[in-house]
Motif scaffolding. Structure first.
Motif, PDB file in Angstrom:
ATOM      1  N   GLY A 247      28.809   1.564  -9.866  1.00 35.62           N
ATOM      2  CA  GLY A 247      27.483   1.056  -9.530  1.00 35.62           C
ATOM      3  C   GLY A 247      27.364  -0.447  -9.673  1.00 35.62           C
ATOM      4  O   GLY A 247      26.257  -0.966  -9.796  1.00 35.62           O
ATOM      5  N   SER A 248      28.500  -1.155  -9.675  1.00 30.28           N
ATOM      6  CA  SER A 248      28.455  -2.610  -9.835  1.00 30.28           C
ATOM      7  C   SER A 248      27.787  -3.270  -8.631  1.00 30.28           C
ATOM      8  O   SER A 248      27.711  -2.699  -7.545  1.00 30.28           O
ATOM      9  CB  SER A 248      29.877  -3.165  -9.996  1.00 30.28           C
ATOM     10  OG  SER A 248      30.629  -2.969  -8.806  1.00 30.28           O
ATOM     11  N   ASP A 249      27.302  -4.478  -8.818  1.00 22.61           N
ATOM     12  CA  ASP A 249      26.639  -5.236  -7.760  1.00 22.61           C
ATOM     13  C   ASP A 249      27.225  -6.646  -7.695  1.00 22.61           C
ATOM     14  O   ASP A 249      27.031  -7.430  -8.640  1.00 22.61           O
ATOM     15  CB  ASP A 249      25.135  -5.293  -8.042  1.00 22.61           C
ATOM     16  CG  ASP A 249      24.351  -5.996  -6.932  1.00 22.61           C
ATOM     17  OD1 ASP A 249      24.898  -6.127  -5.812  1.00 22.61           O
ATOM     18  OD2 ASP A 249      23.206  -6.408  -7.202  1.00 22.61           O
ATOM     19  N   PRO A 250      27.959  -6.995  -6.630  1.00 18.05           N
ATOM     20  CA  PRO A 250      28.305  -6.153  -5.485  1.00 18.05           C
ATOM     21  C   PRO A 250      29.345  -5.100  -5.842  1.00 18.05           C
ATOM     22  O   PRO A 250      29.897  -5.105  -6.944  1.00 18.05           O
ATOM     23  CB  PRO A 250      28.857  -7.174  -4.471  1.00 18.05           C
ATOM     24  CG  PRO A 250      29.428  -8.263  -5.330  1.00 18.05           C
ATOM     25  CD  PRO A 250      28.504  -8.370  -6.505  1.00 18.05           C
ATOM     26  N   LYS A 251      29.629  -4.206  -4.901  1.00 12.15           N
ATOM     27  CA  LYS A 251      30.550  -3.110  -5.136  1.00 12.15           C
ATOM     28  C   LYS A 251      31.987  -3.619  -5.299  1.00 12.15           C
ATOM     29  O   LYS A 251      32.408  -4.572  -4.644  1.00 12.15           O
ATOM     30  CB  LYS A 251      30.513  -2.116  -3.970  1.00 12.15           C
ATOM     31  CG  LYS A 251      29.147  -1.525  -3.679  1.00 12.15           C
ATOM     32  CD  LYS A 251      28.641  -0.672  -4.823  1.00 12.15           C
ATOM     33  CE  LYS A 251      27.327   0.003  -4.464  1.00 12.15           C
ATOM     34  NZ  LYS A 251      26.758   0.761  -5.605  1.00 12.15           N
TER      35      LYS A 251
ATOM     36  N   GLN B 159      30.277   5.535  -5.022  1.00  9.73           N
ATOM     37  CA  GLN B 159      29.574   4.262  -4.984  1.00  9.73           C
ATOM     38  C   GLN B 159      28.195   4.376  -4.332  1.00  9.73           C
ATOM     39  O   GLN B 159      27.341   3.512  -4.544  1.00  9.73           O
ATOM     40  CB  GLN B 159      30.417   3.225  -4.240  1.00  9.73           C
ATOM     41  CG  GLN B 159      31.627   2.754  -5.032  1.00  9.73           C
ATOM     42  CD  GLN B 159      32.384   1.659  -4.321  1.00  9.73           C
ATOM     43  OE1 GLN B 159      32.548   1.682  -3.095  1.00  9.73           O
ATOM     44  NE2 GLN B 159      32.885   0.691  -5.084  1.00  9.73           N
ATOM     45  N   LYS B 160      27.970   5.438  -3.595  1.00 16.82           N
ATOM     46  CA  LYS B 160      26.672   5.631  -2.945  1.00 16.82           C
ATOM     47  C   LYS B 160      25.677   6.362  -3.843  1.00 16.82           C
ATOM     48  O   LYS B 160      24.486   6.476  -3.501  1.00 16.82           O
ATOM     49  CB  LYS B 160      26.842   6.417  -1.638  1.00 16.82           C
ATOM     50  CG  LYS B 160      27.552   5.616  -0.553  1.00 16.82           C
ATOM     51  CD  LYS B 160      27.736   6.476   0.699  1.00 16.82           C
ATOM     52  CE  LYS B 160      28.493   5.704   1.779  1.00 16.82           C
ATOM     53  NZ  LYS B 160      28.751   6.527   2.992  1.00 16.82           N
TER      54      LYS B 160
ATOM     55  N   TRP C  63      23.203   5.635 -10.032  1.00 14.02           N
ATOM     56  CA  TRP C  63      23.719   5.750 -11.389  1.00 14.02           C
ATOM     57  C   TRP C  63      22.582   5.486 -12.370  1.00 14.02           C
ATOM     58  O   TRP C  63      22.114   4.368 -12.535  1.00 14.02           O
ATOM     59  CB  TRP C  63      24.885   4.777 -11.590  1.00 14.02           C
ATOM     60  CG  TRP C  63      26.067   5.249 -10.802  1.00 14.02           C
ATOM     61  CD1 TRP C  63      26.435   4.817  -9.562  1.00 14.02           C
ATOM     62  CD2 TRP C  63      26.990   6.274 -11.161  1.00 14.02           C
ATOM     63  NE1 TRP C  63      27.556   5.502  -9.132  1.00 14.02           N
ATOM     64  CE2 TRP C  63      27.912   6.413 -10.094  1.00 14.02           C
ATOM     65  CE3 TRP C  63      27.134   7.093 -12.291  1.00 14.02           C
ATOM     66  CZ2 TRP C  63      28.956   7.333 -10.135  1.00 14.02           C
ATOM     67  CZ3 TRP C  63      28.178   8.004 -12.315  1.00 14.02           C
ATOM     68  CH2 TRP C  63      29.061   8.128 -11.252  1.00 14.02           C
TER      69      TRP C  63
ATOM     70  N   ASP D 266      20.193   5.003 -15.553  1.00 13.30           N
ATOM     71  CA  ASP D 266      20.273   4.186 -16.773  1.00 13.30           C
ATOM     72  C   ASP D 266      19.417   4.866 -17.834  1.00 13.30           C
ATOM     73  O   ASP D 266      18.240   5.146 -17.611  1.00 13.30           O
ATOM     74  CB  ASP D 266      19.753   2.773 -16.481  1.00 13.30           C
ATOM     75  CG  ASP D 266      20.037   1.815 -17.623  1.00 13.30           C
ATOM     76  OD1 ASP D 266      20.474   2.263 -18.688  1.00 13.30           O
ATOM     77  OD2 ASP D 266      19.821   0.609 -17.436  1.00 13.30           O
TER      78      ASP D 266
ATOM     79  N   LYS E 191      28.798   3.788 -14.543  1.00 16.42           N
ATOM     80  CA  LYS E 191      27.847   2.917 -13.843  1.00 16.42           C
ATOM     81  C   LYS E 191      28.456   1.552 -13.558  1.00 16.42           C
ATOM     82  O   LYS E 191      28.264   0.982 -12.478  1.00 16.42           O
ATOM     83  CB  LYS E 191      26.579   2.769 -14.674  1.00 16.42           C
ATOM     84  CG  LYS E 191      25.515   1.929 -13.992  1.00 16.42           C
ATOM     85  CD  LYS E 191      24.248   1.843 -14.828  1.00 16.42           C
ATOM     86  CE  LYS E 191      23.201   0.994 -14.115  1.00 16.42           C
ATOM     87  NZ  LYS E 191      21.957   0.877 -14.905  1.00 16.42           N
TER      88      LYS E 191
END
Length: 228
Positions: free
Chosen positions: A195-199, A220-221, A224, A226, A191
């Motif tokens: 799944g980081s923000d931003p990518k 990345q799409k 993920w 939790d 994740k």
């Protein structure tokens, strides 16, 4: 003579830096019986990442948590649910250097590879059969340690190392974990990376994992899940 003194000074500074790094890697020892955390900073003191209340105002409820006997919902893509009991929901843990977690597993449910950057963990199985393991760091060859655990079995995951738990049975499983920090933190590897923000730049991940950039874009799409 000045050169010799300089050498001793450099060594002293190096030793102090090492000592500080070792002591600051863990929760500091409390200097009072307890240090109940409060959310309202008015007339409070900031200690160990939390504001804490006057000990004279503490009650038994500051050290109490109920409900870990209730099975949690595991109907998510991972098939597991982690209920953490740390300083965020049990204020009396502030400065005590411990926390715990209750983990429910559906059949073949997974608590995916993750790390706790601030705490060593031990796990004890209450129900079911878990396949668990952890991986040593790069410098130690990324050696994998695994065990199949049955009710009453315990395994330790050293601080900061990637580890996982997988229910290999066709029935539900339950485990408890204890951790050596009031707030050990958790980084779920997949994740955090995809799944980081931003990518994270796909070129970075494509090169890091030695895969095609299209596969990185696909990962990345994804959603993920939790389980915490």
């Amino acid at each position: 003579m000045q050169i010799i003194k300089a050498k001793y000074l450099v060594r002293a500074v190096a030793l102090l830096a090492l000592a500080f790094s070792l002591t600051s890697a863990y929760d500091p020892s409390p200097l009072q019986d307890f240090c109940v955390a409060v959310k309202n900073p008015a007339s409070a003191v900031f200690v160990n990442g939390k504001f804490w209340n006057d000990p004279k105002l503490a009650t038994a409820n500051d050290f109490f948590f109920s409900g870990l006997n209730v099975p949690r919902n595991t109907s998510n893509p991972l098939g597991s649910n982690v209920t953490a009991v740390n300083v965020d929901n049990l204020a009396g843990l502030n400065t005590l250097g411990i926390s715990l977690a209750h983990i429910d597993f559906a059949p073949y449910g997974l608590n995916p590879p993750h790390t706790h950057p601030r705490g060593t963990e031990f796990i004890i199985v209450l129900e079911g059969t878990l396949y668990v393991g952890f991986v040593m760091s790069n410098g130690d060859g990324n050696r994998l340690f695994t065990k199949t655990l049955y009710p009453g079995d315990v395994l330790v995951f050293p601080i900061g190392l990637i580890h996982f738990q997988f229910n290999v049975g066709n029935t539900n499983a339950v485990a408890f974990a204890g951790l050596s920090s009031q707030n050990p933190g958790v980084i779920t590897i997949a994740k955090a990376i995809f799944g980081s923000d931003p990518k994270i730049n796909p070129d970075v991940l494509a090169k890091a994992f030695q895969v095609d950039k299209n596969l990185v874009g696909y990962l990345q799409k994804q959603f993920w899940s939790d389980n915490n």
